[in-house]
Design a protein around this motif. Sequence first.
Motif, mmCIF file in Angstrom:
data_model
loop_
_atom_site.group_PDB
_atom_site.id
_atom_site.type_symbol
_atom_site.label_atom_id
_atom_site.label_comp_id
_atom_site.label_asym_id
_atom_site.label_seq_id
_atom_site.Cartn_x
_atom_site.Cartn_y
_atom_site.Cartn_z
ATOM 1 N N ALA A 209 -8.293 45.791 -0.486
ATOM 2 C CA ALA A 209 -9.317 44.816 -0.115
ATOM 3 C C ALA A 209 -8.866 43.456 -0.616
ATOM 4 O O ALA A 209 -8.271 43.340 -1.664
ATOM 5 C CB ALA A 209 -10.663 45.198 -0.721
ATOM 6 N N ARG B 110 -10.059 40.692 4.211
ATOM 7 C CA ARG B 110 -10.525 42.021 4.599
ATOM 8 C C ARG B 110 -12.015 41.994 4.880
ATOM 9 O O ARG B 110 -12.739 41.163 4.369
ATOM 10 C CB ARG B 110 -10.257 43.044 3.489
ATOM 11 C CG ARG B 110 -8.807 43.269 3.220
ATOM 12 C CD ARG B 110 -8.189 43.940 4.395
ATOM 13 N NE ARG B 110 -6.787 44.139 4.110
ATOM 14 C CZ ARG B 110 -6.015 44.900 4.819
ATOM 15 N NH1 ARG B 110 -6.472 45.526 5.871
ATOM 16 N NH2 ARG B 110 -4.760 45.029 4.519
ATOM 17 N N HIS B 111 -12.462 42.932 5.680
ATOM 18 C CA HIS B 111 -13.894 43.064 5.958
ATOM 19 C C HIS B 111 -14.529 43.839 4.812
ATOM 20 O O HIS B 111 -14.049 44.888 4.438
ATOM 21 C CB HIS B 111 -14.098 43.855 7.261
ATOM 22 C CG HIS B 111 -13.450 43.201 8.436
ATOM 23 N ND1 HIS B 111 -14.073 42.240 9.172
ATOM 24 C CD2 HIS B 111 -12.230 43.361 8.986
ATOM 25 C CE1 HIS B 111 -13.282 41.850 10.152
ATOM 26 N NE2 HIS B 111 -12.155 42.503 10.052
ATOM 27 N N GLN C 232 -13.915 49.605 6.293
ATOM 28 C CA GLN C 232 -12.602 49.873 5.746
ATOM 29 C C GLN C 232 -11.516 49.716 6.805
ATOM 30 O O GLN C 232 -11.723 50.031 7.961
ATOM 31 C CB GLN C 232 -12.560 51.267 5.142
ATOM 32 C CG GLN C 232 -12.763 52.383 6.145
ATOM 33 C CD GLN C 232 -12.935 53.737 5.467
ATOM 34 O OE1 GLN C 232 -13.480 53.826 4.386
ATOM 35 N NE2 GLN C 232 -12.461 54.768 6.108
ATOM 36 N N CYS D 294 -2.108 46.416 8.684
ATOM 37 C CA CYS D 294 -2.382 46.982 7.355
ATOM 38 C C CYS D 294 -1.086 47.077 6.549
ATOM 39 O O CYS D 294 -1.064 46.748 5.362
ATOM 40 C CB CYS D 294 -3.019 48.362 7.473
ATOM 41 S SG CYS D 294 -4.779 48.346 7.872
ATOM 42 N N PHE E 117 -10.138 48.155 12.383
ATOM 43 C CA PHE E 117 -11.169 48.188 11.354
ATOM 44 C C PHE E 117 -12.300 49.141 11.723
ATOM 45 O O PHE E 117 -12.735 49.186 12.865
ATOM 46 C CB PHE E 117 -11.721 46.773 11.151
ATOM 47 C CG PHE E 117 -12.882 46.713 10.212
ATOM 48 C CD1 PHE E 117 -12.681 46.800 8.851
ATOM 49 C CD2 PHE E 117 -14.174 46.590 10.686
ATOM 50 C CE1 PHE E 117 -13.757 46.746 7.984
ATOM 51 C CE2 PHE E 117 -15.246 46.536 9.824
ATOM 52 C CZ PHE E 117 -15.039 46.617 8.470
ATOM 53 N N ARG F 207 -18.708 50.433 8.382
ATOM 54 C CA ARG F 207 -19.634 51.346 7.714
ATOM 55 C C ARG F 207 -20.979 51.288 8.431
ATOM 56 O O ARG F 207 -21.484 50.229 8.750
ATOM 57 C CB ARG F 207 -19.800 50.933 6.248
ATOM 58 C CG ARG F 207 -20.743 51.831 5.466
ATOM 59 C CD ARG F 207 -20.727 51.529 3.980
ATOM 60 N NE ARG F 207 -19.467 52.024 3.421
ATOM 61 C CZ ARG F 207 -18.571 51.253 2.822
ATOM 62 N NH1 ARG F 207 -18.767 49.971 2.680
ATOM 63 N NH2 ARG F 207 -17.458 51.772 2.351
ATOM 64 N N ALA G 160 -17.486 55.319 -1.054
ATOM 65 C CA ALA G 160 -16.609 54.303 -0.484
ATOM 66 C C ALA G 160 -15.219 54.444 -1.094
ATOM 67 O O ALA G 160 -15.089 54.757 -2.283
ATOM 68 C CB ALA G 160 -17.155 52.905 -0.762
ATOM 69 N N ARG G 161 -14.205 54.219 -0.275
ATOM 70 C CA ARG G 161 -12.839 54.217 -0.794
ATOM 71 C C ARG G 161 -12.696 53.087 -1.809
ATOM 72 O O ARG G 161 -13.272 52.011 -1.638
ATOM 73 C CB ARG G 161 -11.831 54.005 0.333
ATOM 74 C CG ARG G 161 -11.613 55.205 1.187
ATOM 75 C CD ARG G 161 -10.487 55.068 2.184
ATOM 76 N NE ARG G 161 -9.903 53.745 2.326
ATOM 77 C CZ ARG G 161 -9.324 53.310 3.442
ATOM 78 N NH1 ARG G 161 -9.271 54.087 4.508
ATOM 79 N NH2 ARG G 161 -8.794 52.112 3.503
ATOM 80 N N ASP H 235 -10.364 51.061 -2.347
ATOM 81 C CA ASP H 235 -9.787 49.821 -1.826
ATOM 82 C C ASP H 235 -10.724 49.060 -0.890
ATOM 83 O O ASP H 235 -10.361 48.022 -0.361
ATOM 84 C CB ASP H 235 -8.449 50.090 -1.133
ATOM 85 C CG ASP H 235 -8.579 50.970 0.102
ATOM 86 O OD1 ASP H 235 -9.611 51.656 0.269
ATOM 87 O OD2 ASP H 235 -7.628 50.976 0.917
ATOM 88 N N THR H 236 -11.953 49.555 -0.707
ATOM 89 C CA THR H 236 -12.912 48.849 0.151
ATOM 90 C C THR H 236 -14.053 48.215 -0.631
ATOM 91 O O THR H 236 -14.949 47.637 -0.036
ATOM 92 C CB THR H 236 -13.519 49.801 1.207
ATOM 93 O OG1 THR H 236 -14.342 50.776 0.555
ATOM 94 C CG2 THR H 236 -12.446 50.472 2.034
#
Length: 158
Positions: A8, A12-13, A17, A25, A34, A37, A51-52, A54-55
């Motif tokens: 992130a 990034r949004h 994710q 990427c 993208f 969610r 949530a991952r 990295d998000t």
Amino acid sequence: MGHRRGSAGPDRHAAGQPCGECARCDSGGTCTSFRGRGVDYDGGWSQYTIAREDTVVPIPDVLPFDQAAIIPDVVSTSYAALVDTVQVRSAQAVGIRGVGGVGAHAVRLARMMDAAPIIAVDPLPNARERALAFGADTALDTGFAEAVLRAIGGEGLD
């Protein structure tokens, strides 16, 4: 600050994710696939969700959660509209229709981008007052086209 694959970052949004697999990427750019969610997978209006790592973005201790919570919606949505979609530049005339949460932040961001004049349109008196407080040059409720032409000397909006 560099980005690692799928990390992130400012480009990034925050409301979803990246795929982690496309060329963008791999290069640290904005994902072309993208996943949002609440649209592409569960979690949009959930009280709790997974949530991952990295998000997610840490919230500084000095920023209350209720204030931080608006950033992915009203701030990033209006920012993307002005920067990516409309590509606002300094001294461009900007019109913003609807001055609720997203529109009010669009007015503020347009002011920060040195857009001028900024013309807000909303039927609600409180929204027009908010638009002026956030930096709009003019706030209208009716007669939009005619008032815009008067406000910017017959040129129209950029």
